[in-house]
Design an enzyme around this catalytic site. Structure first.
Site, PDB file in Angstrom:
ATOM      1  CD  GLU A 196      -9.731  18.633 -26.746  1.00 23.47           C
ATOM      2  OE1 GLU A 196     -10.550  18.736 -27.629  1.00 23.47           O
ATOM      3  OE2 GLU A 196      -9.449  18.163 -25.805  1.00 23.47           O
TER       4      GLU A 196
ATOM      5  CG  HIS B  25      -7.587  19.404 -22.487  1.00 27.47           C
ATOM      6  ND1 HIS B  25      -8.412  18.689 -23.198  1.00 27.47           N
ATOM      7  CD2 HIS B  25      -7.064  19.025 -21.384  1.00 27.47           C
ATOM      8  CE1 HIS B  25      -8.426  17.596 -22.278  1.00 27.47           C
ATOM      9  NE2 HIS B  25      -7.562  17.690 -21.237  1.00 27.47           N
TER      10      HIS B  25
ATOM     11  CB  SER C 291     -10.688  16.856 -18.279  1.00 29.40           C
ATOM     12  OG  SER C 291      -9.455  16.740 -17.637  1.00 29.40           O
TER      13      SER C 291
ATOM     14  CG  ASN D 222     -10.735  14.261 -22.036  1.00 28.71           C
ATOM     15  OD1 ASN D 222     -10.060  13.231 -22.134  1.00 28.71           O
ATOM     16  ND2 ASN D 222     -10.625  15.282 -21.327  1.00 28.71           N
TER      17      ASN D 222
HETATM   18  C1  LIG Z   1      -7.965  13.011 -19.309  1.00 31.15           C
HETATM   19  C2  LIG Z   1      -7.654  14.522 -20.124  1.00 31.15           C
HETATM   20  O1  LIG Z   1      -8.353  15.348 -20.010  1.00 31.15           O
HETATM   21  C3  LIG Z   1      -6.549  14.289 -21.517  1.00 31.15           C
HETATM   22  C4  LIG Z   1      -5.644  13.314 -21.566  1.00 31.15           C
HETATM   23  O2  LIG Z   1      -4.582  13.621 -21.347  1.00 31.15           O
HETATM   24  S1  LIG Z   1      -6.214  11.853 -21.842  1.00 31.15           S
HETATM   25  C5  LIG Z   1      -4.684  10.757 -21.746  1.00 31.15           C
HETATM   26  C6  LIG Z   1      -3.764  11.006 -23.099  1.00 31.15           C
HETATM   27  N1  LIG Z   1      -2.469  10.203 -22.847  1.00 31.15           N
HETATM   28  C7  LIG Z   1      -2.486   8.963 -23.358  1.00 31.15           C
HETATM   29  O3  LIG Z   1      -3.533   8.515 -24.102  1.00 31.15           O
HETATM   30  C8  LIG Z   1      -1.274   8.065 -23.197  1.00 31.15           C
HETATM   31  C9  LIG Z   1      -1.015   6.860 -23.525  1.00 31.15           C
HETATM   32  N2  LIG Z   1      -0.045   6.492 -23.169  1.00 31.15           N
HETATM   33  C10 LIG Z   1       1.178   6.538 -23.991  1.00 31.15           C
HETATM   34  O4  LIG Z   1       1.161   7.066 -25.109  1.00 31.15           O
HETATM   35  C11 LIG Z   1       2.500   5.823 -23.516  1.00 31.15           C
HETATM   36  O5  LIG Z   1       2.258   4.646 -22.803  1.00 31.15           O
HETATM   37  C12 LIG Z   1       3.482   6.774 -22.813  1.00 31.15           C
HETATM   38  C13 LIG Z   1       4.070   7.863 -23.719  1.00 31.15           C
HETATM   39  C14 LIG Z   1       2.640   7.270 -21.531  1.00 31.15           C
HETATM   40  C15 LIG Z   1       4.553   5.982 -22.304  1.00 31.15           C
HETATM   41  O6  LIG Z   1       5.219   5.147 -23.385  1.00 31.15           O
HETATM   42  P1  LIG Z   1       6.245   3.702 -23.252  1.00 31.15           P
HETATM   43  O7  LIG Z   1       6.444   3.466 -24.437  1.00 31.15           O
HETATM   44  O8  LIG Z   1       5.288   2.890 -22.424  1.00 31.15           O
HETATM   45  O9  LIG Z   1       7.519   4.204 -21.989  1.00 31.15           O
HETATM   46  P2  LIG Z   1       8.514   4.963 -22.498  1.00 31.15           P
HETATM   47  O10 LIG Z   1       9.548   4.140 -23.396  1.00 31.15           O
HETATM   48  O11 LIG Z   1       9.233   4.934 -20.969  1.00 31.15           O
HETATM   49  O12 LIG Z   1       8.215   6.214 -22.890  1.00 31.15           O
HETATM   50  C16 LIG Z   1       8.101   6.564 -24.197  1.00 31.15           C
HETATM   51  C17 LIG Z   1       8.815   8.079 -24.442  1.00 31.15           C
HETATM   52  O13 LIG Z   1       8.226   8.886 -23.582  1.00 31.15           O
HETATM   53  C18 LIG Z   1       9.112   9.524 -22.488  1.00 31.15           C
HETATM   54  N3  LIG Z   1       8.321   9.739 -21.398  1.00 31.15           N
HETATM   55  C19 LIG Z   1       7.427   9.068 -20.853  1.00 31.15           C
HETATM   56  N4  LIG Z   1       6.852   9.523 -19.774  1.00 31.15           N
HETATM   57  C20 LIG Z   1       7.372  10.870 -19.482  1.00 31.15           C
HETATM   58  C21 LIG Z   1       7.294  12.015 -18.888  1.00 31.15           C
HETATM   59  N5  LIG Z   1       6.443  11.930 -17.910  1.00 31.15           N
HETATM   60  N6  LIG Z   1       7.999  13.141 -19.121  1.00 31.15           N
HETATM   61  C22 LIG Z   1       8.949  13.142 -20.047  1.00 31.15           C
HETATM   62  N7  LIG Z   1       9.158  12.165 -21.021  1.00 31.15           N
HETATM   63  C23 LIG Z   1       8.413  11.001 -20.590  1.00 31.15           C
HETATM   64  C24 LIG Z   1      10.346   8.696 -22.523  1.00 31.15           C
HETATM   65  O14 LIG Z   1      11.454   9.134 -22.135  1.00 31.15           O
HETATM   66  C25 LIG Z   1      10.191   8.095 -24.012  1.00 31.15           C
HETATM   67  O15 LIG Z   1      11.057   8.858 -24.650  1.00 31.15           O
HETATM   68  P3  LIG Z   1      11.666   8.488 -25.987  1.00 31.15           P
HETATM   69  O16 LIG Z   1      10.554   8.094 -26.992  1.00 31.15           O
HETATM   70  O17 LIG Z   1      12.719   9.575 -26.224  1.00 31.15           O
HETATM   71  O18 LIG Z   1      12.604   7.267 -25.735  1.00 31.15           O
HETATM   72  N1  LIG Z   2      -4.877  13.632 -15.312  1.00 30.74           N
HETATM   73  C1  LIG Z   2      -5.132  13.791 -16.526  1.00 30.74           C
HETATM   74  O1  LIG Z   2      -4.854  13.094 -17.509  1.00 30.74           O
HETATM   75  C2  LIG Z   2      -5.457  15.241 -17.163  1.00 30.74           C
HETATM   76  C3  LIG Z   2      -6.208  16.143 -16.400  1.00 30.74           C
HETATM   77  N2  LIG Z   2      -6.475  17.336 -16.648  1.00 30.74           N
HETATM   78  C4  LIG Z   2      -7.093  18.325 -15.947  1.00 30.74           C
HETATM   79  O2  LIG Z   2      -5.940  18.890 -15.223  1.00 30.74           O
HETATM   80  C5  LIG Z   2      -6.624  19.485 -13.858  1.00 30.74           C
HETATM   81  C6  LIG Z   2      -5.509  18.821 -12.858  1.00 30.74           C
HETATM   82  O3  LIG Z   2      -5.675  17.256 -13.193  1.00 30.74           O
HETATM   83  P1  LIG Z   2      -4.423  16.550 -12.398  1.00 30.74           P
HETATM   84  O4  LIG Z   2      -3.345  17.280 -12.514  1.00 30.74           O
HETATM   85  O5  LIG Z   2      -4.589  15.210 -12.911  1.00 30.74           O
HETATM   86  O6  LIG Z   2      -4.772  16.296 -10.987  1.00 30.74           O
HETATM   87  P2  LIG Z   2      -4.035  16.011  -9.438  1.00 30.74           P
HETATM   88  O7  LIG Z   2      -5.081  15.624  -8.613  1.00 30.74           O
HETATM   89  O8  LIG Z   2      -2.743  15.526  -9.942  1.00 30.74           O
HETATM   90  O9  LIG Z   2      -3.577  17.717  -9.245  1.00 30.74           O
HETATM   91  C7  LIG Z   2      -4.339  18.786  -8.452  1.00 30.74           C
HETATM   92  C8  LIG Z   2      -3.495  19.488  -7.811  1.00 30.74           C
HETATM   93  O10 LIG Z   2      -4.266  20.706  -7.641  1.00 30.74           O
HETATM   94  C9  LIG Z   2      -3.997  21.102  -6.255  1.00 30.74           C
HETATM   95  N3  LIG Z   2      -5.119  21.890  -5.807  1.00 30.74           N
HETATM   96  C10 LIG Z   2      -6.421  21.512  -5.268  1.00 30.74           C
HETATM   97  N4  LIG Z   2      -7.106  22.641  -4.989  1.00 30.74           N
HETATM   98  C11 LIG Z   2      -6.053  23.769  -5.194  1.00 30.74           C
HETATM   99  C12 LIG Z   2      -6.498  25.182  -5.093  1.00 30.74           C
HETATM  100  N5  LIG Z   2      -7.404  25.737  -4.609  1.00 30.74           N
HETATM  101  N6  LIG Z   2      -5.164  25.773  -5.416  1.00 30.74           N
HETATM  102  C13 LIG Z   2      -3.954  25.297  -5.855  1.00 30.74           C
HETATM  103  N7  LIG Z   2      -3.962  23.983  -6.101  1.00 30.74           N
HETATM  104  C14 LIG Z   2      -5.090  23.259  -5.673  1.00 30.74           C
HETATM  105  C15 LIG Z   2      -4.188  19.703  -5.496  1.00 30.74           C
HETATM  106  O11 LIG Z   2      -3.680  19.810  -4.404  1.00 30.74           O
HETATM  107  P3  LIG Z   2      -4.200  18.574  -3.324  1.00 30.74           P
HETATM  108  O12 LIG Z   2      -3.564  17.288  -3.592  1.00 30.74           O
HETATM  109  O13 LIG Z   2      -3.396  19.297  -2.048  1.00 30.74           O
HETATM  110  O14 LIG Z   2      -5.600  18.529  -3.225  1.00 30.74           O
HETATM  111  C16 LIG Z   2      -3.138  18.831  -6.470  1.00 30.74           C
HETATM  112  O15 LIG Z   2      -1.825  19.152  -6.211  1.00 30.74           O
HETATM  113  C17 LIG Z   2      -8.028  19.086 -13.662  1.00 30.74           C
HETATM  114  O16 LIG Z   2      -8.776  19.971 -14.181  1.00 30.74           O
HETATM  115  C18 LIG Z   2      -7.928  17.816 -14.714  1.00 30.74           C
HETATM  116  O17 LIG Z   2      -9.377  17.662 -15.339  1.00 30.74           O
HETATM  117  C19 LIG Z   2      -6.331  17.649 -18.199  1.00 30.74           C
HETATM  118  C20 LIG Z   2      -5.642  16.739 -18.976  1.00 30.74           C
HETATM  119  C21 LIG Z   2      -5.250  15.424 -18.639  1.00 30.74           C
END
Ligand SMILES: CC(=O)CC(=O)SCCNC(=O)CCNC(=O)[C@H](O)C(C)(C)COP(=O)(O)OP(=O)(O)OC[C@H]1O[C@@H](n2cnc3c(N)ncnc32)[C@H](O)[C@@H]1OP(=O)(O)O
Ligand SMILES: NC(=O)C1=CN([C@@H]2O[C@H](COP(=O)(O)OP(=O)(O)OC[C@H]3O[C@@H](n4cnc5c(N)ncnc54)[C@H](OP(=O)(O)O)[C@@H]3O)[C@@H](O)[C@H]2O)C=CC1
Length: 291
Positions: free
Chosen positions: A152, A140, A119, A190
């Site tokens: 990304e 990403h 991330s 992010n």
């Molecule tokens: C941290 C990082 O590195 C980067 C990141 O990822 S940052 C996070 C980015 N993500 C976001 O910002 C998510 C923000 N949230 C959302 O967009 C919405 O809340 C959400 C899509 C997660 C859920 O939406 P919702 O309307 O509350 O729920 P819901 O109606 O159950 O789901 C919407 C759709 O997604 C589907 N869905 C939800 N979760 C799912 C999953 N895990 N797998 C498959 N489908 C899923 C549902 O089936 C539904 O499909 P349809 O449109 O075909 O009906």
């Molecule tokens: N969460 C998010 O929304 C997003 C996350 N990311 C990135 O994706 C990556 C994973 O995040 P996320 O899935 O949320 O994290 P989670 O904590 O859900 O999952 C991480 C997994 O990696 C496993 N793990 C740790 N060390 C090892 C290893 N040495 N070999 C194999 N597996 C290992 C962990 O096992 P254990 O639990 O046993 O430690 C766990 O199952 C991170 O780099 C995060 O920044 C990117 C986009 C969105």
């Protein structure tokens, strides 16, 4: 270069989603984790999410079965060596990622592309510690992977054009859209999103609002699908904090300082949905704010 087999390291929230979309697009997937329990949980989650897609008539029952049959799991990392592409999606800690790549290197085909789903961490630095910085990229995905359209793509300083073009093709084959980002801390999404979540935690910390009012304000006042605290819980508060540290260290600007309350939640092990408690407590029938 043609990609048919994909190894995924880390079977957490992201790893299972990445396995899901690759299998559905016809790739052979080999999913790795250090815990068998995480692998079993990941396959159960993929099955549940595929079922949901069947129910909503997005895919057929046969499509679901074929996708599931393409996903294999292993705790033996060297088995991923024969894959055409390996995507690392383990915990957001640079030392963890370095160790994974170091352990993989002796087993790789010369042509294998290495990618990290990090991330925030420098792709150039991760790549520099491998034997193939030219075939290393940031790929990403966004959470939840089966739903979010964006991927990304981040080139390290040495990533070659063939690798980038190959990954552009892969993203397209998953029916997703690529955005190219330069390799600076936390890239595009992010860089913008996680400081907003951190600011929401400051808003809570300073008593400007409580958990419910902050989330409701941003949902109804800015049309965000989830409030920022709910989204932090969804991403994982450990991941949010790790990203803030990378921004703070990498850009050396105090505007990125992690909120002490975010640190406290992570220290408590209250990591959000994945641990059952964060800004909300998920252990009951419906989420209850913890502040
Ligand atoms: C941290 C990082 O590195 C980067 C990141 O990822 S940052 C996070 C980015 N993500 C976001 O910002 C998510 C923000 N949230 C959302 O967009 C919405 O809340 C959400 C899509 C997660 C859920 O939406 P919702 O309307 O509350 O729920 P819901 O109606 O159950 O789901 C919407 C759709 O997604 C589907 N869905 C939800 N979760 C799912 C999953 N895990 N797998 C498959 N489908 C899923 C549902 O089936 C539904 O499909 P349809 O449109 O075909 O009906
Ligand atoms: N969460 C998010 O929304 C997003 C996350 N990311 C990135 O994706 C990556 C994973 O995040 P996320 O899935 O949320 O994290 P989670 O904590 O859900 O999952 C991480 C997994 O990696 C496993 N793990 C740790 N060390 C090892 C290893 N040495 N070999 C194999 N597996 C290992 C962990 O096992 P254990 O639990 O046993 O430690 C766990 O199952 C991170 O780099 C995060 O920044 C990117 C986009 C969105």
């Amino acid at each position: 270069m043609s990609i048919q087999s994909v190894g995924i390291v880390g079977a957490g929230q992201m790893g299972n989603g990445i396995a899901h979309v690759f299998a559905l697009a016809g790739y052979d997937v080999l999913l790795n984790d250090i815990a068998q329990e995480s692998l079993d949980k990941a396959v159960a989650t993929v099955t549940k999410n595929l079922d949901r897609q069947v129910q909503r008539e997005k895919i057929s029952e046969a499509g679901k079965d074929a996708a599931l049959a393409r996903i294999k799991t292993t705790m033996a990392l060297p088995e991923l060596g024969q894959c055409d592409l390996i995507i690392e999606a383990a915990t957001e800690r640079e030392a963890v990622k370095d160790k994974i790549f170091e352990a993989l290197l002796p087993h790789l085909k010369p042509t294998t592309i290495l990618a990290s789903n990090t991330s925030s961490i420098s792709i150039t630095r991760l790549a520099s510690k491998t034997d193939r910085p030219e075939r290393f990229m940031g790929v990403h995905f966004m959470n939840p992977v089966p739903v979010m359209k964006l991927v990304e793509l981040i080139r390290g300083i040495a990533t070659d054009d063939e690798t980038y073009q190959t990954m552009l093709g892969v993203v397209k084959s998953l029916n997703k859209t690529a955005a190219s980002a330069e390799d600076f801390p936390a890239f595009i999404v992010n860089r913008i999103l996680v400081p907003m979540i951190n600011e929401a935690v400051y808003t809570l910390y300073e008593g400007v609002g409580n958990v419910e009012s902050i989330d409701m304000a941003m949902k109804l006042g800015a049309n965000h699908p989830m409030g920022p605290l709910e989204l932090g819980d969804f991403i994982g508060l450990d991941t949010c904090l790790a990203i803030m540290h990378v921004l703070h260290d990498g850009l050396a600007d105090t505007k990125y300082r992690p909120c002490p309350l975010l640190t406290k939640y992570v220290e408590a092990g209250w990591l959000g949905r994945k641990s059952g408690r964060g800004f909300y407590d998920y252990r009951g029938e419906k989420p209850v704010p913890t502040r």
